[in-house]
Scaffold this motif. Structure first.
Motif, PDB file in Angstrom:
ATOM      1  N   TYR A  73     -34.130 -42.071  57.520  1.00 34.04           N
ATOM      2  CA  TYR A  73     -34.298 -42.044  56.076  1.00 34.04           C
ATOM      3  C   TYR A  73     -35.043 -43.300  55.633  1.00 34.04           C
ATOM      4  O   TYR A  73     -34.849 -44.388  56.192  1.00 34.04           O
ATOM      5  CB  TYR A  73     -32.931 -41.978  55.374  1.00 34.04           C
ATOM      6  CG  TYR A  73     -32.171 -40.697  55.657  1.00 34.04           C
ATOM      7  CD1 TYR A  73     -32.292 -39.597  54.817  1.00 34.04           C
ATOM      8  CD2 TYR A  73     -31.348 -40.599  56.774  1.00 34.04           C
ATOM      9  CE1 TYR A  73     -31.600 -38.419  55.082  1.00 34.04           C
ATOM     10  CE2 TYR A  73     -30.651 -39.420  57.049  1.00 34.04           C
ATOM     11  CZ  TYR A  73     -30.786 -38.336  56.198  1.00 34.04           C
ATOM     12  OH  TYR A  73     -30.117 -37.174  56.467  1.00 34.04           O
ATOM     13  N   ASP A  74     -35.920 -43.136  54.627  1.00 32.32           N
ATOM     14  CA  ASP A  74     -36.641 -44.293  54.120  1.00 32.32           C
ATOM     15  C   ASP A  74     -35.783 -45.036  53.091  1.00 32.32           C
ATOM     16  O   ASP A  74     -34.624 -44.672  52.842  1.00 32.32           O
ATOM     17  CB  ASP A  74     -37.992 -43.875  53.536  1.00 32.32           C
ATOM     18  CG  ASP A  74     -37.851 -42.886  52.379  1.00 32.32           C
ATOM     19  OD1 ASP A  74     -36.771 -42.830  51.756  1.00 32.32           O
ATOM     20  OD2 ASP A  74     -38.829 -42.175  52.095  1.00 32.32           O
ATOM     21  N   LYS A  75     -36.367 -46.076  52.487  1.00 28.21           N
ATOM     22  CA  LYS A  75     -35.595 -46.894  51.556  1.00 28.21           C
ATOM     23  C   LYS A  75     -35.201 -46.142  50.300  1.00 28.21           C
ATOM     24  O   LYS A  75     -34.276 -46.539  49.588  1.00 28.21           O
ATOM     25  CB  LYS A  75     -36.407 -48.145  51.189  1.00 28.21           C
ATOM     26  CG  LYS A  75     -36.544 -49.133  52.345  1.00 28.21           C
ATOM     27  CD  LYS A  75     -37.203 -50.414  51.901  1.00 28.21           C
ATOM     28  CE  LYS A  75     -37.245 -51.428  53.045  1.00 28.21           C
ATOM     29  NZ  LYS A  75     -37.886 -52.695  52.645  1.00 28.21           N
ATOM     30  N   LYS A  76     -35.898 -45.073  50.018  1.00 28.39           N
ATOM     31  CA  LYS A  76     -35.547 -44.244  48.862  1.00 28.39           C
ATOM     32  C   LYS A  76     -34.480 -43.209  49.207  1.00 28.39           C
ATOM     33  O   LYS A  76     -34.045 -42.458  48.337  1.00 28.39           O
ATOM     34  CB  LYS A  76     -36.799 -43.532  48.339  1.00 28.39           C
ATOM     35  CG  LYS A  76     -37.879 -44.451  47.814  1.00 28.39           C
ATOM     36  CD  LYS A  76     -39.073 -43.644  47.337  1.00 28.39           C
ATOM     37  CE  LYS A  76     -40.181 -44.538  46.817  1.00 28.39           C
ATOM     38  NZ  LYS A  76     -41.373 -43.754  46.382  1.00 28.39           N
ATOM     39  N   TYR A 113     -37.151 -38.342  56.869  1.00 30.73           N
ATOM     40  CA  TYR A 113     -38.440 -38.159  57.518  1.00 30.73           C
ATOM     41  C   TYR A 113     -38.200 -37.591  58.908  1.00 30.73           C
ATOM     42  O   TYR A 113     -37.129 -37.707  59.481  1.00 30.73           O
ATOM     43  CB  TYR A 113     -39.252 -39.461  57.570  1.00 30.73           C
ATOM     44  CG  TYR A 113     -38.598 -40.600  58.312  1.00 30.73           C
ATOM     45  CD1 TYR A 113     -38.764 -40.753  59.693  1.00 30.73           C
ATOM     46  CD2 TYR A 113     -37.834 -41.547  57.644  1.00 30.73           C
ATOM     47  CE1 TYR A 113     -38.183 -41.809  60.385  1.00 30.73           C
ATOM     48  CE2 TYR A 113     -37.244 -42.607  58.326  1.00 30.73           C
ATOM     49  CZ  TYR A 113     -37.425 -42.734  59.690  1.00 30.73           C
ATOM     50  OH  TYR A 113     -36.847 -43.767  60.377  1.00 30.73           O
ATOM     51  N   ARG A 133     -45.551 -48.500  54.421  1.00 26.59           N
ATOM     52  CA  ARG A 133     -44.664 -47.509  55.044  1.00 26.59           C
ATOM     53  C   ARG A 133     -43.459 -47.174  54.166  1.00 26.59           C
ATOM     54  O   ARG A 133     -42.962 -46.046  54.182  1.00 26.59           O
ATOM     55  CB  ARG A 133     -44.201 -48.006  56.416  1.00 26.59           C
ATOM     56  CG  ARG A 133     -45.321 -48.106  57.431  1.00 26.59           C
ATOM     57  CD  ARG A 133     -44.797 -48.404  58.820  1.00 26.59           C
ATOM     58  NE  ARG A 133     -45.886 -48.440  59.780  1.00 26.59           N
ATOM     59  CZ  ARG A 133     -46.398 -47.368  60.377  1.00 26.59           C
ATOM     60  NH1 ARG A 133     -45.895 -46.173  60.094  1.00 26.59           N
ATOM     61  NH2 ARG A 133     -47.385 -47.482  61.235  1.00 26.59           N
ATOM     62  N   ASP A 134     -42.989 -48.151  53.410  1.00 24.75           N
ATOM     63  CA  ASP A 134     -41.842 -47.885  52.543  1.00 24.75           C
ATOM     64  C   ASP A 134     -42.199 -46.899  51.433  1.00 24.75           C
ATOM     65  O   ASP A 134     -41.408 -46.009  51.099  1.00 24.75           O
ATOM     66  CB  ASP A 134     -41.325 -49.191  51.931  1.00 24.75           C
ATOM     67  CG  ASP A 134     -40.739 -50.115  52.989  1.00 24.75           C
ATOM     68  OD1 ASP A 134     -40.281 -49.603  54.024  1.00 24.75           O
ATOM     69  OD2 ASP A 134     -40.744 -51.340  52.777  1.00 24.75           O
ATOM     70  N   LYS A 135     -43.394 -47.069  50.870  1.00 23.64           N
ATOM     71  CA  LYS A 135     -43.823 -46.172  49.795  1.00 23.64           C
ATOM     72  C   LYS A 135     -44.511 -44.919  50.319  1.00 23.64           C
ATOM     73  O   LYS A 135     -44.673 -43.941  49.596  1.00 23.64           O
ATOM     74  CB  LYS A 135     -44.761 -46.916  48.839  1.00 23.64           C
ATOM     75  CG  LYS A 135     -44.100 -48.065  48.084  1.00 23.64           C
ATOM     76  CD  LYS A 135     -45.074 -48.702  47.116  1.00 23.64           C
ATOM     77  CE  LYS A 135     -44.389 -49.811  46.325  1.00 23.64           C
ATOM     78  NZ  LYS A 135     -45.313 -50.455  45.353  1.00 23.64           N
ATOM     79  N   GLY A 136     -44.945 -44.987  51.596  1.00 23.28           N
ATOM     80  CA  GLY A 136     -45.623 -43.837  52.173  1.00 23.28           C
ATOM     81  C   GLY A 136     -46.990 -43.584  51.579  1.00 23.28           C
ATOM     82  O   GLY A 136     -47.447 -42.440  51.501  1.00 23.28           O
TER      83      GLY A 136
END
Length: 493
Positions: A104-107, A111, A308-311
Protein backbone atom coordinates in the motif's frame (compact mmCIF):
# COMPACT_ATOMS: atom_id res chain seq x y z
CA UNK A 1 11.84 -51.99 -61.75
CA UNK A 2 12.41 -53.23 -58.18
CA UNK A 3 13.77 -49.81 -57.28
CA UNK A 4 10.66 -48.16 -58.70
CA UNK A 5 8.40 -50.46 -56.66
CA UNK A 6 10.33 -49.65 -53.46
CA UNK A 7 10.07 -45.93 -54.23
CA UNK A 8 6.29 -46.14 -54.75
CA UNK A 9 5.84 -48.13 -51.56
CA UNK A 10 7.82 -45.45 -49.65
CA UNK A 11 5.64 -42.70 -51.11
CA UNK A 12 2.45 -44.54 -50.15
CA UNK A 13 3.75 -45.04 -46.61
CA UNK A 14 4.59 -41.33 -46.25
CA UNK A 15 1.18 -40.32 -47.59
CA UNK A 16 -0.58 -42.64 -45.18
CA UNK A 17 1.29 -41.03 -42.29
CA UNK A 18 0.23 -37.64 -43.68
CA UNK A 19 -3.42 -38.71 -43.59
CA UNK A 20 -3.06 -39.66 -39.95
CA UNK A 21 -1.43 -36.30 -39.15
CA UNK A 22 -4.14 -34.39 -41.00
CA UNK A 23 -6.81 -36.28 -39.14
CA UNK A 24 -5.12 -35.45 -35.86
CA UNK A 25 -4.93 -31.82 -36.96
CA UNK A 26 -8.63 -31.79 -37.77
CA UNK A 27 -9.55 -33.29 -34.41
CA UNK A 28 -6.86 -31.86 -32.18
CA UNK A 29 -6.98 -28.10 -32.84
CA UNK A 30 -5.70 -25.10 -34.76
CA UNK A 31 -1.98 -24.56 -34.41
CA UNK A 32 -1.81 -26.15 -30.99
CA UNK A 33 -5.07 -24.78 -29.59
CA UNK A 34 -7.31 -26.70 -27.28
CA UNK A 35 -10.97 -25.82 -26.95
CA UNK A 36 -11.82 -23.94 -23.77
CA UNK A 37 -15.11 -22.61 -22.39
CA UNK A 38 -14.48 -19.83 -19.91
CA UNK A 39 -16.86 -17.59 -18.03
CA UNK A 40 -18.08 -15.21 -20.72
CA UNK A 41 -15.47 -16.23 -23.30
CA UNK A 42 -14.37 -19.29 -25.21
CA UNK A 43 -11.70 -20.63 -27.53
CA UNK A 44 -12.44 -23.24 -30.16
CA UNK A 45 -10.03 -25.95 -31.26
CA UNK A 46 -9.65 -24.27 -34.65
CA UNK A 47 -8.47 -20.93 -33.21
CA UNK A 48 -11.72 -18.94 -32.88
CA UNK A 49 -11.88 -16.73 -29.79
CA UNK A 50 -15.35 -15.52 -28.80
CA UNK A 51 -15.86 -12.72 -26.28
CA UNK A 52 -19.44 -12.89 -25.04
CA UNK A 53 -19.53 -10.03 -22.51
CA UNK A 54 -17.46 -7.21 -21.01
CA UNK A 55 -16.72 -9.33 -17.94
CA UNK A 56 -15.87 -12.20 -20.26
CA UNK A 57 -12.94 -10.22 -21.68
CA UNK A 58 -11.70 -9.48 -18.15
CA UNK A 59 -11.98 -13.18 -17.32
CA UNK A 60 -10.15 -14.05 -20.52
CA UNK A 61 -7.21 -11.84 -19.48
CA UNK A 62 -7.23 -13.36 -16.01
CA UNK A 63 -7.39 -16.93 -17.34
CA UNK A 64 -4.58 -16.35 -19.85
CA UNK A 65 -4.95 -16.79 -23.58
CA UNK A 66 -2.89 -17.26 -26.71
CA UNK A 67 -2.76 -13.93 -28.60
CA UNK A 68 -2.48 -15.42 -32.11
CA UNK A 69 -6.04 -16.32 -33.10
CA UNK A 70 -7.49 -17.18 -36.45
CA UNK A 71 -10.72 -15.36 -35.73
CA UNK A 72 -11.92 -12.95 -33.05
CA UNK A 73 -15.68 -12.81 -32.49
CA UNK A 74 -17.16 -9.86 -30.56
CA UNK A 75 -20.46 -11.07 -29.07
CA UNK A 76 -23.71 -9.16 -29.29
CA UNK A 77 -23.61 -8.23 -25.58
CA UNK A 78 -20.11 -6.71 -25.60
CA UNK A 79 -20.21 -2.93 -25.14
CA UNK A 80 -16.58 -2.24 -24.20
CA UNK A 81 -13.45 -3.96 -25.43
CA UNK A 82 -9.80 -2.91 -25.84
CA UNK A 83 -6.27 -3.88 -24.77
CA UNK A 84 -5.04 -3.19 -21.24
CA UNK A 85 -1.72 -2.87 -19.43
CA UNK A 86 -2.00 -4.23 -15.94
CA UNK A 87 -1.95 -2.90 -13.28
CA UNK A 88 -2.03 0.64 -14.67
CA UNK A 89 -5.44 0.29 -16.25
CA UNK A 90 -7.91 -2.47 -15.53
CA UNK A 91 -10.75 -4.19 -17.41
CA UNK A 92 -12.89 -3.89 -14.28
CA UNK A 93 -12.46 -2.30 -10.81
CA UNK A 94 -12.57 -5.70 -9.13
CA UNK A 95 -10.08 -7.33 -11.50
CA UNK A 96 -7.56 -8.10 -8.72
CA UNK A 97 -8.27 -10.24 -5.70
CA UNK A 98 -7.21 -9.08 -2.25
CA UNK A 99 -4.45 -11.68 -2.01
CA UNK A 100 -2.78 -10.15 -5.11
CA UNK A 101 -2.04 -6.85 -3.35
CA UNK A 102 1.74 -6.32 -3.15
CA UNK A 103 1.54 -3.39 -0.73
CA UNK A 104 0.00 0.00 0.00
CA UNK A 105 1.20 3.52 -0.75
CA UNK A 106 1.20 6.43 1.69
CA UNK A 107 -2.38 7.23 0.76
CA UNK A 108 -3.42 3.71 1.65
CA UNK A 109 -4.10 2.77 -1.96
CA UNK A 110 -3.14 -0.81 -2.93
CA UNK A 111 -0.61 -1.52 -5.63
CA UNK A 112 0.09 -4.73 -7.51
CA UNK A 113 3.30 -6.24 -8.84
CA UNK A 114 1.54 -7.42 -11.95
CA UNK A 115 3.27 -6.07 -15.05
CA UNK A 116 1.25 -7.63 -17.85
CA UNK A 117 0.73 -6.16 -21.30
CA UNK A 118 -2.01 -8.02 -23.13
CA UNK A 119 -2.23 -7.99 -26.91
CA UNK A 120 -4.09 -9.81 -29.64
CA UNK A 121 -3.26 -10.76 -33.23
CA UNK A 122 -6.41 -11.91 -35.08
CA UNK A 123 -6.39 -12.81 -38.75
CA UNK A 124 -10.06 -11.87 -38.92
CA UNK A 125 -12.48 -9.90 -36.71
CA UNK A 126 -16.23 -10.51 -36.66
CA UNK A 127 -18.95 -8.63 -34.79
CA UNK A 128 -22.02 -10.73 -34.06
CA UNK A 129 -25.32 -9.55 -35.48
CA UNK A 130 -27.24 -7.54 -32.92
CA UNK A 131 -24.22 -5.79 -31.39
CA UNK A 132 -24.98 -2.07 -31.56
CA UNK A 133 -21.68 -0.80 -30.18
CA UNK A 134 -19.05 -2.24 -32.52
CA UNK A 135 -18.47 -2.53 -36.24
CA UNK A 136 -15.68 -3.73 -38.52
CA UNK A 137 -14.59 -1.45 -41.37
CA UNK A 138 -11.90 -2.75 -43.73
CA UNK A 139 -10.40 -4.94 -41.02
CA UNK A 140 -10.61 -2.23 -38.31
CA UNK A 141 -12.66 -2.85 -35.15
CA UNK A 142 -14.36 0.40 -34.10
CA UNK A 143 -16.32 1.21 -30.95
CA UNK A 144 -19.07 3.43 -32.33
CA UNK A 145 -20.18 4.57 -28.86
CA UNK A 146 -16.77 5.97 -27.85
CA UNK A 147 -15.40 6.61 -31.38
CA UNK A 148 -12.34 4.50 -30.63
CA UNK A 149 -10.43 2.29 -33.05
CA UNK A 150 -9.55 -0.60 -30.76
CA UNK A 151 -7.97 -3.32 -32.91
CA UNK A 152 -7.06 -4.30 -36.45
CA UNK A 153 -6.75 -7.51 -38.39
CA UNK A 154 -3.24 -8.77 -39.08
CA UNK A 155 -3.60 -8.40 -42.84
CA UNK A 156 -4.10 -4.62 -42.96
CA UNK A 157 -1.49 -2.75 -45.02
CA UNK A 158 -2.72 0.51 -46.61
CA UNK A 159 -4.88 1.76 -43.77
CA UNK A 160 -7.62 4.38 -44.13
CA UNK A 161 -9.10 5.25 -40.74
CA UNK A 162 -12.72 6.39 -41.03
CA UNK A 163 -13.80 9.92 -40.16
CA UNK A 164 -15.28 10.20 -36.70
CA UNK A 165 -12.60 8.15 -34.97
CA UNK A 166 -11.18 10.21 -32.09
CA UNK A 167 -8.82 7.75 -30.41
CA UNK A 168 -6.64 4.89 -31.56
CA UNK A 169 -6.30 2.74 -28.45
CA UNK A 170 -3.42 0.74 -27.04
CA UNK A 171 -1.74 -1.86 -29.32
CA UNK A 172 -4.36 -1.40 -32.06
CA UNK A 173 -1.83 -1.92 -34.90
CA UNK A 174 1.04 -3.54 -33.02
CA UNK A 175 3.25 -5.72 -35.26
CA UNK A 176 1.01 -5.27 -38.30
CA UNK A 177 2.48 -5.01 -41.81
CA UNK A 178 1.17 -1.46 -42.20
CA UNK A 179 2.82 0.43 -45.08
CA UNK A 180 0.74 3.63 -45.02
CA UNK A 181 -1.90 5.28 -42.84
CA UNK A 182 -4.45 7.93 -43.73
CA UNK A 183 -5.59 9.57 -40.50
CA UNK A 184 -9.01 11.27 -40.19
CA UNK A 185 -9.39 14.95 -39.34
CA UNK A 186 -11.32 13.90 -36.21
CA UNK A 187 -8.37 12.06 -34.59
CA UNK A 188 -7.17 13.48 -31.25
CA UNK A 189 -5.13 10.77 -29.49
CA UNK A 190 -2.85 7.93 -30.60
CA UNK A 191 -2.63 5.47 -27.72
CA UNK A 192 0.14 3.51 -26.08
CA UNK A 193 2.08 1.25 -28.47
CA UNK A 194 -0.65 1.79 -31.06
CA UNK A 195 1.78 1.36 -33.98
CA UNK A 196 4.58 -0.39 -32.10
CA UNK A 197 6.84 -2.59 -34.27
CA UNK A 198 5.19 -1.63 -37.56
CA UNK A 199 8.37 -2.48 -39.47
CA UNK A 200 7.07 -1.43 -42.92
CA UNK A 201 5.78 2.03 -41.99
CA UNK A 202 8.04 4.66 -43.60
CA UNK A 203 6.13 7.95 -43.35
CA UNK A 204 3.25 9.43 -41.38
CA UNK A 205 1.40 12.72 -41.66
CA UNK A 206 -0.70 13.52 -38.63
CA UNK A 207 -3.80 15.74 -38.84
CA UNK A 208 -4.01 19.11 -37.08
CA UNK A 209 -6.60 17.64 -34.71
CA UNK A 210 -3.98 15.52 -32.91
CA UNK A 211 -3.41 16.61 -29.30
CA UNK A 212 -1.46 13.75 -27.74
CA UNK A 213 0.89 10.93 -28.73
CA UNK A 214 1.00 8.47 -25.83
CA UNK A 215 3.77 6.19 -24.58
CA UNK A 216 5.38 4.17 -27.34
CA UNK A 217 2.89 5.31 -30.00
CA UNK A 218 5.40 4.56 -32.80
CA UNK A 219 8.09 2.73 -30.86
CA UNK A 220 10.46 0.58 -32.95
CA UNK A 221 9.02 1.59 -36.32
CA UNK A 222 12.48 0.97 -37.69
CA UNK A 223 11.81 2.18 -41.25
CA UNK A 224 10.01 5.39 -40.28
CA UNK A 225 11.90 8.27 -41.90
CA UNK A 226 9.61 11.28 -41.86
CA UNK A 227 7.03 12.72 -39.41
CA UNK A 228 5.24 16.05 -39.78
CA UNK A 229 3.86 16.93 -36.49
CA UNK A 230 0.65 19.03 -36.37
CA UNK A 231 0.38 22.52 -34.90
CA UNK A 232 -2.19 21.48 -32.31
CA UNK A 233 0.01 18.82 -30.70
CA UNK A 234 0.46 19.46 -26.97
CA UNK A 235 2.16 16.34 -25.61
CA UNK A 236 4.52 13.61 -26.78
CA UNK A 237 4.70 10.88 -24.14
CA UNK A 238 7.59 8.61 -23.20
CA UNK A 239 9.23 6.39 -25.84
CA UNK A 240 6.77 7.64 -28.48
CA UNK A 241 9.39 7.32 -31.25
CA UNK A 242 12.04 5.31 -29.45
CA UNK A 243 14.18 3.02 -31.65
CA UNK A 244 13.00 4.60 -34.92
CA UNK A 245 16.42 4.05 -36.48
CA UNK A 246 15.78 5.79 -39.80
CA UNK A 247 14.09 8.94 -38.48
CA UNK A 248 16.24 11.88 -39.59
CA UNK A 249 14.26 14.98 -38.64
CA UNK A 250 11.30 16.04 -36.54
CA UNK A 251 9.70 19.45 -36.97
CA UNK A 252 8.44 20.25 -33.48
CA UNK A 253 5.43 22.60 -33.66
CA UNK A 254 5.07 25.80 -31.66
CA UNK A 255 2.46 24.96 -29.06
CA UNK A 256 4.07 21.71 -27.96
CA UNK A 257 4.25 21.76 -24.16
CA UNK A 258 5.87 18.51 -23.02
CA UNK A 259 7.99 15.57 -24.21
CA UNK A 260 8.21 12.41 -22.13
CA UNK A 261 11.14 10.26 -21.05
CA UNK A 262 13.12 8.61 -23.83
CA UNK A 263 10.68 9.82 -26.49
CA UNK A 264 13.39 9.79 -29.19
CA UNK A 265 15.97 7.52 -27.60
CA UNK A 266 18.06 5.41 -29.98
CA UNK A 267 16.96 7.43 -33.02
CA UNK A 268 20.44 7.09 -34.48
CA UNK A 269 19.69 8.97 -37.72
CA UNK A 270 18.12 12.01 -36.04
CA UNK A 271 20.22 15.13 -36.68
CA UNK A 272 18.39 18.38 -36.13
CA UNK A 273 16.30 19.08 -33.01
CA UNK A 274 14.81 22.56 -32.76
CA UNK A 275 12.72 22.65 -29.59
CA UNK A 276 10.00 25.35 -29.66
CA UNK A 277 9.68 28.13 -27.09
CA UNK A 278 6.31 26.73 -26.02
CA UNK A 279 8.02 23.61 -24.63
CA UNK A 280 8.12 23.82 -20.83
CA UNK A 281 8.83 20.24 -19.69
CA UNK A 282 11.05 17.51 -21.08
CA UNK A 283 11.72 14.02 -19.77
CA UNK A 284 14.98 12.36 -18.93
CA UNK A 285 17.05 10.80 -21.74
CA UNK A 286 14.72 12.08 -24.46
CA UNK A 287 17.53 11.86 -27.02
CA UNK A 288 19.53 9.09 -25.40
CA UNK A 289 22.38 7.80 -27.61
CA UNK A 290 21.53 10.23 -30.43
CA UNK A 291 24.29 11.93 -32.43
CA UNK A 292 22.83 15.35 -33.23
CA UNK A 293 24.14 18.08 -35.45
CA UNK A 294 22.03 20.81 -33.79
CA UNK A 295 20.09 21.00 -30.53
CA UNK A 296 18.18 24.23 -29.86
CA UNK A 297 16.95 24.62 -26.25
CA UNK A 298 14.08 27.07 -25.53
CA UNK A 299 14.32 30.05 -23.16
CA UNK A 300 13.19 28.08 -20.10
CA UNK A 301 12.85 24.35 -19.61
CA UNK A 302 12.28 21.93 -16.73
CA UNK A 303 12.90 18.23 -16.21
CA UNK A 304 10.04 16.80 -14.09
CA UNK A 305 10.93 13.80 -11.91
CA UNK A 306 8.80 10.84 -10.94
CA UNK A 307 7.41 10.91 -7.40
CA UNK A 308 6.68 7.35 -6.30
CA UNK A 309 4.53 8.46 -3.39
CA UNK A 310 2.25 10.51 -5.63
CA UNK A 311 2.58 8.15 -8.58
CA UNK A 312 3.16 11.01 -11.01
CA UNK A 313 5.80 13.32 -12.50
CA UNK A 314 6.35 16.54 -10.55
CA UNK A 315 8.63 19.60 -10.76
CA UNK A 316 11.29 19.32 -8.08
CA UNK A 317 14.20 21.77 -8.40
CA UNK A 318 15.91 20.30 -5.32
CA UNK A 319 16.98 17.11 -7.07
CA UNK A 320 19.46 16.93 -9.94
CA UNK A 321 19.06 13.23 -10.65
CA UNK A 322 17.51 12.00 -13.92
CA UNK A 323 17.65 15.40 -15.64
CA UNK A 324 19.84 14.84 -18.68
CA UNK A 325 19.52 14.74 -22.46
CA UNK A 326 21.96 11.80 -22.41
CA UNK A 327 23.30 12.56 -25.90
CA UNK A 328 25.94 10.40 -27.46
CA UNK A 329 27.30 13.55 -29.13
CA UNK A 330 26.17 16.92 -30.51
CA UNK A 331 27.93 19.36 -32.80
CA UNK A 332 26.06 22.52 -31.83
CA UNK A 333 23.94 23.38 -28.78
CA UNK A 334 22.03 26.68 -28.66
CA UNK A 335 20.67 27.94 -25.33
CA UNK A 336 17.97 30.53 -26.07
CA UNK A 337 17.69 31.71 -22.47
CA UNK A 338 18.97 31.00 -18.97
CA UNK A 339 16.08 29.66 -16.85
CA UNK A 340 16.67 25.92 -16.60
CA UNK A 341 16.12 23.13 -14.10
CA UNK A 342 18.75 20.68 -15.38
CA UNK A 343 20.82 17.87 -13.93
CA UNK A 344 24.60 17.67 -13.45
CA UNK A 345 25.57 17.41 -16.25
CA UNK A 346 22.68 17.76 -18.70
CA UNK A 347 24.85 18.43 -21.79
CA UNK A 348 27.92 16.38 -22.65
CA UNK A 349 30.03 15.55 -25.72
CA UNK A 350 29.26 18.93 -27.32
CA UNK A 351 31.58 20.61 -29.83
CA UNK A 352 30.16 24.17 -29.79
CA UNK A 353 27.77 25.60 -27.18
CA UNK A 354 26.14 28.99 -27.85
CA UNK A 355 24.37 31.07 -25.18
CA UNK A 356 22.07 33.87 -26.40
CA UNK A 357 21.42 35.25 -22.91
CA UNK A 358 22.85 35.40 -19.41
CA UNK A 359 24.67 32.41 -17.93
CA UNK A 360 22.25 29.87 -16.43
CA UNK A 361 22.60 29.09 -12.75
CA UNK A 362 25.25 26.40 -12.22
CA UNK A 363 26.31 26.58 -15.88
CA UNK A 364 29.62 24.96 -14.93
CA UNK A 365 27.74 21.87 -13.75
CA UNK A 366 25.00 21.52 -16.33
CA UNK A 367 27.78 21.40 -18.94
CA UNK A 368 30.23 18.51 -18.76
CA UNK A 369 33.73 19.91 -18.21
CA UNK A 370 35.36 16.77 -19.61
CA UNK A 371 33.56 16.68 -22.96
CA UNK A 372 32.29 20.20 -23.84
CA UNK A 373 34.78 21.97 -26.11
CA UNK A 374 34.01 25.59 -27.12
CA UNK A 375 31.57 28.02 -25.46
CA UNK A 376 30.26 31.27 -26.99
CA UNK A 377 28.22 34.16 -25.61
CA UNK A 378 27.01 37.62 -26.71
CA UNK A 379 28.88 40.81 -25.87
CA UNK A 380 25.55 42.13 -24.52
CA UNK A 381 26.09 39.92 -21.47
CA UNK A 382 29.88 40.06 -21.25
CA UNK A 383 29.82 41.37 -17.68
CA UNK A 384 27.67 38.47 -16.41
CA UNK A 385 29.80 35.86 -18.18
CA UNK A 386 33.15 37.14 -16.95
CA UNK A 387 32.17 37.35 -13.29
CA UNK A 388 33.85 35.05 -10.79
CA UNK A 389 30.54 33.35 -10.05
CA UNK A 390 30.84 31.59 -13.44
CA UNK A 391 32.96 28.44 -13.23
CA UNK A 392 36.59 29.13 -14.15
CA UNK A 393 36.74 26.30 -16.69
CA UNK A 394 33.76 27.85 -18.52
CA UNK A 395 35.46 31.26 -18.66
CA UNK A 396 38.65 29.65 -19.97
CA UNK A 397 36.80 28.15 -22.95
CA UNK A 398 34.57 31.17 -23.53
CA UNK A 399 34.61 33.29 -26.69
CA UNK A 400 32.65 36.55 -26.64
CA UNK A 401 31.08 37.48 -29.98
CA UNK A 402 29.21 40.58 -31.16
CA UNK A 403 25.48 40.04 -30.66
CA UNK A 404 24.76 40.39 -34.37
CA UNK A 405 27.40 37.85 -35.33
CA UNK A 406 26.20 35.37 -32.69
CA UNK A 407 22.62 35.68 -33.94
CA UNK A 408 23.72 35.17 -37.53
CA UNK A 409 25.65 32.01 -36.65
CA UNK A 410 22.86 30.47 -34.59
CA UNK A 411 20.16 31.36 -37.11
CA UNK A 412 22.19 29.67 -39.81
CA UNK A 413 22.52 26.54 -37.67
CA UNK A 414 18.80 26.45 -36.88
CA UNK A 415 17.69 26.95 -40.47
CA UNK A 416 20.21 24.58 -42.03
CA UNK A 417 18.90 21.37 -43.57
CA UNK A 418 20.88 18.46 -42.11
CA UNK A 419 22.59 16.26 -44.65
CA UNK A 420 22.43 12.48 -44.28
CA UNK A 421 25.62 10.95 -42.99
CA UNK A 422 27.17 7.57 -43.64
CA UNK A 423 27.66 6.90 -39.96
CA UNK A 424 27.53 3.22 -39.04
CA UNK A 425 24.20 2.11 -37.65
CA UNK A 426 23.49 -0.83 -35.40
CA UNK A 427 22.04 -3.90 -36.99
CA UNK A 428 18.23 -3.59 -36.72
CA UNK A 429 16.67 -5.93 -34.20
CA UNK A 430 14.77 -8.78 -35.75
CA UNK A 431 11.04 -8.12 -35.62
CA UNK A 432 9.06 -10.96 -34.17
CA UNK A 433 6.31 -11.95 -36.57
CA UNK A 434 3.24 -12.68 -34.47
CA UNK A 435 1.55 -14.83 -37.10
CA UNK A 436 4.03 -16.97 -39.01
CA UNK A 437 3.43 -17.54 -42.68
CA UNK A 438 2.47 -21.18 -43.14
CA UNK A 439 5.14 -23.18 -44.87
CA UNK A 440 4.01 -24.77 -48.13
CA UNK A 441 3.47 -28.45 -47.77
CA UNK A 442 5.77 -30.55 -49.94
CA UNK A 443 4.09 -32.31 -52.81
CA UNK A 444 5.33 -35.42 -54.47
CA UNK A 445 7.31 -34.66 -57.59
CA UNK A 446 6.28 -36.56 -60.70
CA UNK A 447 8.55 -39.50 -61.33
CA UNK A 448 10.21 -39.40 -64.71
CA UNK A 449 11.08 -42.92 -65.71
CA UNK A 450 13.37 -43.95 -68.49
CA UNK A 451 11.69 -45.07 -71.72
CA UNK A 452 11.44 -48.87 -71.68
CA UNK A 453 13.50 -50.51 -74.34
CA UNK A 454 12.60 -54.22 -74.49
CA UNK A 455 10.27 -54.93 -71.53
CA UNK A 456 6.72 -53.63 -70.92
CA UNK A 457 5.47 -51.80 -67.85
CA UNK A 458 4.79 -54.02 -64.85
CA UNK A 459 0.99 -54.01 -64.09
CA UNK A 460 1.91 -53.53 -60.43
CA UNK A 461 3.03 -50.01 -61.29
CA UNK A 462 -0.47 -49.14 -62.45
CA UNK A 463 -1.89 -50.60 -59.25
CA UNK A 464 0.45 -48.46 -57.17
CA UNK A 465 -0.49 -45.41 -59.22
CA UNK A 466 -4.18 -46.05 -58.59
CA UNK A 467 -3.60 -46.38 -54.83
CA UNK A 468 -1.52 -43.21 -54.88
CA UNK A 469 -4.37 -41.30 -56.55
CA UNK A 470 -6.84 -42.54 -53.92
CA UNK A 471 -4.50 -41.50 -51.10
CA UNK A 472 -4.09 -38.00 -52.53
CA UNK A 473 -7.86 -37.68 -52.92
CA UNK A 474 -8.24 -38.72 -49.27
CA UNK A 475 -5.83 -36.02 -48.18
CA UNK A 476 -7.81 -33.37 -50.06
CA UNK A 477 -11.11 -34.49 -48.52
CA UNK A 478 -9.71 -34.47 -44.97
CA UNK A 479 -8.12 -31.06 -45.48
CA UNK A 480 -11.37 -29.55 -46.76
CA UNK A 481 -13.40 -31.02 -43.92
CA UNK A 482 -10.91 -29.78 -41.33
CA UNK A 483 -11.47 -26.17 -42.44
CA UNK A 484 -15.24 -26.20 -42.44
CA UNK A 485 -16.70 -24.08 -39.60
CA UNK A 486 -17.89 -26.17 -36.70
CA UNK A 487 -20.91 -25.50 -34.58
CA UNK A 488 -19.89 -24.76 -31.06
CA UNK A 489 -21.75 -24.48 -27.81
CA UNK A 490 -20.52 -22.22 -25.05
CA UNK A 491 -20.76 -23.20 -21.44
CA UNK A 492 -21.51 -20.54 -18.93
CA UNK A 493 -20.41 -20.78 -15.34
Amino acid sequence: MDKLKKFLLSVIFILCISIVCLSAYALGGYDGYKSYDGDGWSMSADGVMTIESNQGWANCIRDGYKPEVRELVIGRDVTYFRMYRLPYDLPSPDFFDSFEVAGYDKKGEPYYEYGVLNDLFPLKIIVEEGNLGFKVVDGLLINTATNELVLSEMGVTDVVIPEGVRIITRNAFEKRDVTSVQFPSSLEVIGEDAFALCANLTEIELPDSIIELRDGAFVRCEQLRRVILPEGLKSIKGSAFSDCNQLMRIDFPEGLESIGNGAFSNCYSLKQVILPDSLKQIGDQVFSDCKLSVLRIPANLTFPVYDRDKGEFIVNPHTKKDKTFDLSSVETVIFSGSDYDFGYPAISHAHNVYFLGKPPEDVGQILDENSVESIFCSDEFEFEWTRSTVASWVRQRLTILPAEQLKQITDQEINATPLPTDMPRPTPRPTETPWPTPKPRPTASPVVSAKPQQQGTDPLVFAFAGILALVIAGIVVVAVKSRRPKKRTHKRK
